[in-house]
Design a protein around this motif. Structure first.
Motif, short mmCIF file in Angstrom:
data_model
loop_
_atom_site.label_atom_id
_atom_site.label_comp_id
_atom_site.label_asym_id
_atom_site.label_seq_id
_atom_site.Cartn_x
_atom_site.Cartn_y
_atom_site.Cartn_z
N SER A 1 0.84 -1.19 0.00
CA SER A 1 0.00 0.00 0.00
C SER A 1 0.88 1.25 0.00
N LEU A 2 0.48 2.24 -0.80
CA LEU A 2 1.21 3.50 -0.87
C LEU A 2 0.52 4.63 -0.10
N GLU A 3 -0.55 4.32 0.63
CA GLU A 3 -1.25 5.35 1.39
C GLU A 3 -0.31 5.95 2.42
N LEU B 1 4.04 7.35 -6.98
CA LEU B 1 2.84 7.19 -7.80
C LEU B 1 2.41 5.73 -7.93
N GLU B 2 3.38 4.83 -8.13
CA GLU B 2 3.02 3.46 -8.47
C GLU B 2 4.15 2.51 -8.11
N LYS C 1 9.99 -1.95 -8.99
CA LYS C 1 10.23 -0.55 -9.37
C LYS C 1 9.18 0.34 -8.71
N LEU C 2 9.55 1.58 -8.48
CA LEU C 2 8.65 2.58 -7.92
C LEU C 2 8.67 3.78 -8.85
N LYS C 3 7.51 4.22 -9.26
CA LYS C 3 7.40 5.41 -10.10
C LYS C 3 7.19 6.59 -9.15
#
Length: 156
Positions: free
Chosen positions: A46-48, A109-110, A119-121
């Protein structure tokens, strides 16, 4: 076992597009432990409330929640630990320059798997005002209404 080809999205930060104007995006690798990558492959992420911080010419992501892998036999890992982002020096310099400008920040972002690698955008972004948010919602509603009109018009 061969790595899977292509891109598989794990988690997105949908709120980011509502809260910010995205100026420039970058692809960063994630420095993970073995159990964390296994958990990512199960899409337990989760990116929250996560954010990117630049310190000592390094980029780090804070509060990104990766659920502990259930079959892990070694010591448990903190799910929201700080993880280092793998970026080129030029990219880090661009991000630090963007962060120095008032009103700009760096946001995730993603999270996705690209050819088996996590990977992380991330993006340099500028915060939206309330009237900007209303305007984008209005545009989105208008485009939906137009699509519905075209769909009903061409239906026989």
């Amino acid at each position: 076992m061969a790595r899977k080809k292509g891109i598989e999205t794990i988690a997105t930060n949908r709120k980011a597009f509502h809260e910010y104007f995205i100026l420039e995006s970058f692809e960063a690798g994630l420095e993970l432990l073995g159990s964390e990558i296994k958990s990512l492959r199960l899409k337990d992420c989760s990116l929250e409330a996560s954010f990117v911080k630049l310190e000592n010419n390094q980029a780090y992501i804070f509060n990104m929640h990766i659920k502990p892998y259930s079959f892990n036999t070694h010591t448990a890992v903190d799910p929201t630990r700080t993880r280092r982002l793998l970026l080129h020096r030029k990219e880090i310099n661009k991000l630090t320059a963007a962060k120095e400008i008032k009103g700009q920040t760096v946001i995730p972002l993603e999270v996705y798997l690209k050819n088996g690698w996590a990977k992380l955008k991330i993006a340099s972004a500028k915060g939206k005002k309330l009237y900007d948010k209303r305007e984008t919602l209005k545009k989105k509603d208008l485009s939906r209404e137009m699509e519905r009109g075209f769909k009903n018009k061409f239906r026989v």
